[in-house]
Design a protein around this motif. Structure first.
Motif: not given
Ligand code: ATP
Length: 416
Positions: A5-10, A48-54, A120-122, A145-147
């Protein structure tokens, strides 16, 4: 069965780890679950919202799950994601990925490759969808659908791991000021470091986030038992509602790998060895910048104002010093944001000893023509003058930015 699960919060609401915690409780009533994972991916992702964590969970399949179990699990996961996602925020684009054990086992190589790629990449969401299709997984995406990218990244991750214990607040406290007794955190750090780390910056606790999310604080460490003991040492102004220990790639440098300067590209993490070719200079905003060279090219290396006293180390570098730079590559202008720096070999610097044995001063007789003492008249050839080594006030060794400027993924020196 794996659930990512990812990208649910703000910045204003919720936390994906909170959904993970609620699901651990709910699914844990019927199934055996492994330690959940909190995986950080490329920190250079802009949205990313904060630390790009899933996050990801694993239901241990003692026997193959029945269809009705799978339907039940999916229903519960969707219910929690839909209830605890900030859909109104335009930057929140939740994604869920399901992967069966047998498909996970069959596709370890593809998953390993995917994990490296998202570190390593986007990448784009189509790449994630294609990978999921290849490994026979399933996804549910909301809005953009980025999550889905990070949901699969979390499932795909492999070690090394550390742990983070996250405590959560009762709902009525969400958004209110966090009261954490600073002294108790400093004390906890003294007693448990280095089995817990990144708790304090100097004498200030840094375990509590500043956002309105449900997290009260997080303690990072190497052993689950120590984290539980550490939690009991932290004194705070409210009762902890619940807590979860996540397995995580935080503090591992998983986002960095060695590259030649000529191969460096933007928005990736690198470890580069080379020589200082342009000495550090201060530019606006407290930024310190110098140029590094290897046999393939040159690149700027940057220490920003938030890295505070680390910049004093950087400022002491001299031309010819051999160093290693650990960091992420900014795009425009291209340069490495330094996370750590290894000073391998200080370049020896010399000055001419112009003091004569009589106490007088050796004066130059013109370009490369030698020297003459202004007191006793003694002559010294241009190449015969004694050299004195300039004492450097920098030691060879490994240096890192302070805790408050450290990325989640950065491996603290104490763990090397
Ligand atoms: P959250 O707690 O909601 O996960 P976050 O700080 O981790 O907050 P997100 O809001 O999840 O950040 O935003 C990061 C977004 O980037 C997510 O949709 C994730 O799927 C996506 N992502 C992660 N890794 C990559 C990558 N290498 N390239 C492109 N997008 C990515």
């Amino acid at each position: 069965m794996f659930i990512g699960i990812d990208d649910t919060d703000s910045k204003d609401r919720y936390c994906t780890t909170y959904i993970g915690t609620l699901l651990m409780e709910e699914l844990g009533k019927k199934y055996l679950l492994d330690t959940p994972k909190l995986i950080r991916m490329n920190p250079m992702v802009k949205y990313k919202t904060r630390g790009n964590g899933g996050i990801s969970l694993r239901i241990i399949e003692k026997d193959k799950l029945k269809d009705k179990d799978i339907e039940y699990i999916k229903k519960i996961v969707i219910k929690y994601v839909e209830e605890y996602s900030d859909f109104e925020n335009e930057n929140t684009n939740p994604g869920i990925v399901f992967l069966r054990d047998e498909d996970y086992k069959k596709n370890r190589d593809i998953l390993r490759k995917y994990y490296k790629k998202v570190l390593y990449d986007i990448v784009d969401v189509e790449y994630a969808k294609k990978t999921i299709k290849n490994i026979n997984g399933e996804y549910i995406g909301y809005k953009k659908e980025l999550g889905i990218i990070g949901a699969l990244g979390s499932i795909a991750s492999n070690g090394p791991y550390t742990y983070e214990l996250l405590t959560y607040r009762k709902r009525e406290n969400w958004g209110k000021e966090r009261i954490i007794d600073n002294k108790s955190v400093v004390e906890m750090d003294k007693k448990t470091f280095p089995l817990t780390f990144n708790n304090v910056d100097g004498d200030k606790q840094v375990i509590a986030p500043r956002t309105k999310c449900p997290v009260l604080y997080g303690i990072r460490g190497l052993e689950k038992d120590v984290l539980l003991k550490a939690m009991k040492m932290v004194v705070c102004g409210e009762e902890i509602d619940r807590y979860t220990i996540f397995k995580t790639n935080q503090g591992t440098d998983a986002h960095l790998r060695p590259l030649n300067i000529g191969d460096i590209y933007p928005n990736t993490g690198v470890i580069v060895y080379g020589w200082v070719v342009e000495e550090p200079k201060d530019i606006i905003g407290g930024t310190v910048i110098f140029k590094l060279k290897d046999s393939t090219g040159e690149i700027d290396c940057i220490a920003y104002e938030p890295t505070k006293e680390f910049r004093n180390i950087v400022r002491k570098l001299k031309e010819g010093d051999a160093i290693g730079v650990y960091g992420t590559v900014r795009e425009e202008p291209l340069g490495i944001n330094i996370e750590k720096m290894k000073v391998l070999k200080l370049n020896k610097k010399y000055i001419k000893n112009k003091v004569c044995s009589c106490g007088g001063t050796l004066k130059s007789k013109g370009v490369k023509s030698g020297y003459k003492c202004n007191k006793c008249g003694k002559r010294v050839g241009y190449n015969d003058i004694k050299l004195i080594e300039v004492k450097r006030d920098l030691l060879e060794g490994f240096y890192e930015v302070p805790v408050s400027a450290r990325r989640h993924l950065s491996k603290p020196l104490i763990l090397f």
